[in-house]
Design a protein around this motif. Structure first.
Motif, PDB file in Angstrom:
ATOM      1  N   ILE A  26       0.838  -1.203   0.000  1.00 10.86           N
ATOM      2  CA  ILE A  26       0.000   0.000   0.000  1.00 10.86           C
ATOM      3  C   ILE A  26       0.875   1.256   0.000  1.00 10.86           C
ATOM      4  CG2 ILE A  26      -1.612   1.375   1.385  1.00 10.86           C
ATOM      5  CD1 ILE A  26      -2.956  -1.317   2.162  1.00 10.86           C
ATOM      6  N   PHE A  27       1.869   1.301   0.881  1.00 13.88           N
ATOM      7  CA  PHE A  27       2.712   2.491   0.955  1.00 13.88           C
ATOM      8  C   PHE A  27       3.631   2.614  -0.256  1.00 13.88           C
ATOM      9  CE2 PHE A  27       1.416   2.045   5.430  1.00 13.88           C
ATOM     10  CZ  PHE A  27       0.734   3.253   5.525  1.00 13.88           C
ATOM     11  N   GLY A  28       4.089   1.493  -0.797  1.00 17.96           N
ATOM     12  CA  GLY A  28       4.877   1.540  -2.028  1.00 17.96           C
ATOM     13  C   GLY A  28       4.051   2.056  -3.193  1.00 17.96           C
ATOM     14  N   GLY A  29       2.809   1.582  -3.302  1.00 17.89           N
ATOM     15  CA  GLY A  29       1.912   2.066  -4.356  1.00 17.89           C
ATOM     16  C   GLY A  29       1.617   3.547  -4.201  1.00 17.89           C
ATOM     17  N   TRP A  30       1.407   3.959  -2.976  1.00 17.90           N
ATOM     18  CA  TRP A  30       1.164   5.365  -2.683  1.00 17.90           C
ATOM     19  C   TRP A  30       2.340   6.235  -3.124  1.00 17.90           C
ATOM     20  CZ3 TRP A  30      -0.801   6.256   2.968  1.00 17.90           C
ATOM     21  CH2 TRP A  30      -1.745   7.279   2.990  1.00 17.90           C
ATOM     22  N   MET A  32       4.783   5.454  -5.407  1.00 19.79           N
ATOM     23  CA  MET A  32       5.239   5.377  -6.803  1.00 19.79           C
ATOM     24  C   MET A  32       4.246   5.930  -7.818  1.00 19.79           C
ATOM     25  SD  MET A  32       4.950   1.311  -7.462  1.00 19.79           S
ATOM     26  CE  MET A  32       3.374   0.561  -7.779  1.00 19.79           C
ATOM     27  N   THR A  33       2.962   5.919  -7.514  1.00 17.96           N
ATOM     28  CA  THR A  33       1.984   6.261  -8.550  1.00 17.96           C
ATOM     29  C   THR A  33       2.010   7.704  -9.046  1.00 17.96           C
ATOM     30  OG1 THR A  33       0.286   6.444  -6.833  1.00 17.96           O
ATOM     31  CG2 THR A  33       0.374   4.390  -8.081  1.00 17.96           C
ATOM     32  N   PRO A  34       2.420   8.685  -8.256  1.00 16.94           N
ATOM     33  CA  PRO A  34       2.429  10.046  -8.828  1.00 16.94           C
ATOM     34  C   PRO A  34       3.543  10.285  -9.843  1.00 16.94           C
ATOM     35  CG  PRO A  34       2.466  10.129  -6.409  1.00 16.94           C
ATOM     36  CD  PRO A  34       2.665   8.711  -6.821  1.00 16.94           C
ATOM     37  N   TYR A  35       4.497   9.371  -9.940  1.00 17.47           N
ATOM     38  CA  TYR A  35       5.663   9.585 -10.791  1.00 17.47           C
ATOM     39  C   TYR A  35       5.573   8.787 -12.084  1.00 17.47           C
ATOM     40  CZ  TYR A  35       7.490  11.451  -6.455  1.00 17.47           C
ATOM     41  OH  TYR A  35       7.654  12.167  -5.306  1.00 17.47           O
ATOM     42  N   ASP A  36       6.255   9.285 -13.107  1.00 16.07           N
ATOM     43  CA  ASP A  36       6.328   8.601 -14.403  1.00 16.07           C
ATOM     44  C   ASP A  36       7.508   7.635 -14.356  1.00 16.07           C
ATOM     45  OD1 ASP A  36       6.525   7.781 -17.027  1.00 16.07           O
ATOM     46  OD2 ASP A  36       6.759   9.795 -17.860  1.00 16.07           O
ATOM     47  N   GLU A  37       7.201   6.355 -14.451  1.00 24.83           N
ATOM     48  CA  GLU A  37       8.274   5.357 -14.333  1.00 24.83           C
ATOM     49  C   GLU A  37       9.268   5.430 -15.489  1.00 24.83           C
ATOM     50  OE1 GLU A  37       7.285   1.069 -14.901  1.00 24.83           O
ATOM     51  OE2 GLU A  37       5.255   1.820 -15.147  1.00 24.83           O
ATOM     52  N   ALA A  38       8.857   5.963 -16.639  1.00 18.99           N
ATOM     53  CA  ALA A  38       9.781   6.085 -17.765  1.00 18.99           C
ATOM     54  C   ALA A  38      10.855   7.139 -17.479  1.00 18.99           C
ATOM     55  CB  ALA A  38       9.015   6.451 -19.028  1.00 18.99           C
ATOM     56  N   ARG A  39      10.523   8.138 -16.668  1.00 23.33           N
ATOM     57  CA  ARG A  39      11.472   9.220 -16.377  1.00 23.33           C
ATOM     58  C   ARG A  39      12.218   9.028 -15.064  1.00 23.33           C
ATOM     59  NH1 ARG A  39       7.597  14.159 -18.080  1.00 23.33           N
ATOM     60  NH2 ARG A  39       7.542  13.664 -20.278  1.00 23.33           N
TER      61      ARG A  39
END
Length: 181
Positions: A26-30, A32-39
């Motif tokens: 839950i905290f990992g998802g919280w 990571m989701t606002p960021y663009d994984e490609a960048r």
């Protein structure tokens, strides 16, 4: 507390392993989701770990459910009010249901995302069963988020019940935490 008032050791170990795993998810998802994984390379790694640990949680829940069906759980303390018993029963089964649904929706969104690099389980490629589909991806993404927050709320309710019974009940026999230690 008598030994038969406790959950079997296998259920206690799985309970605490899954608690750590799920809260980490839950905290990992919280995070990571606002960021663009490609960048953001770190975020890309977090997605990889999130998928792997999500699949691990999915496997653990079936081990846990088989354990739950094999062993009769200890009775709740006799002094617990009927409402507390019903709420505890609801919370436990809601947590089970949510930890089955979350990996399914996560797998679905990852599988249907147009730019997904696939689903892996600690480096082992897992076949994608669904075709790339933006509408399905968006629905699964929305549902995954709602289910994650719902799980967090039910876990908070579960923890509030444990704290209430341990520290605030007048009857010390209502300390349900002892059953899981």
């Amino acid at each position: 507390m008598k030994h038969q008032d406790k959950y079997p050791a296998s259920m206690r170990v799985l309970h605490w392993l899954m608690a750590i795993l799920i809260l980490g998810q839950i905290f990992g998802g919280w995070f990571m989701t606002p960021y663009d994984e490609a960048r953001e390379p770190l975020v890309g790694q977090l997605y990889w770990w999130h998928k792997s640990f999500g699949l691990l949680a999915f496997l653990f829940i079936f081990i846990r459910l088989s354990n739950r069906l094999r062993y009769v759980p200890p009775e709740l303390p006799a002094g617990l009010p009927a409402f507390d018993r019903k709420l505890a029963h609801f919370a436990h089964w809601a947590i089970y249901a949510l930890i089955v649904m979350l990996p399914i929706t996560g797998y679905t969104l990852s599988s249907t995302f147009e730019y997904s690099d696939g689903v892996t389980f600690f480096g082992i490629h897992v076949p994608e069963l669904f075709p790339k589909n933006e509408a399905v991806y968006e629905a699964a993404d929305w549902l995954h988020g709602i289910l994650a927050y719902t799980l967090l709320a039910v876990v908070a309710l579960h923890l509030a019940g444990v704290v209430k019974h341990r520290y605030f009940d007048k009857n010390p026999d209502n300390d349900v935490l002892q059953r899981m230690l």
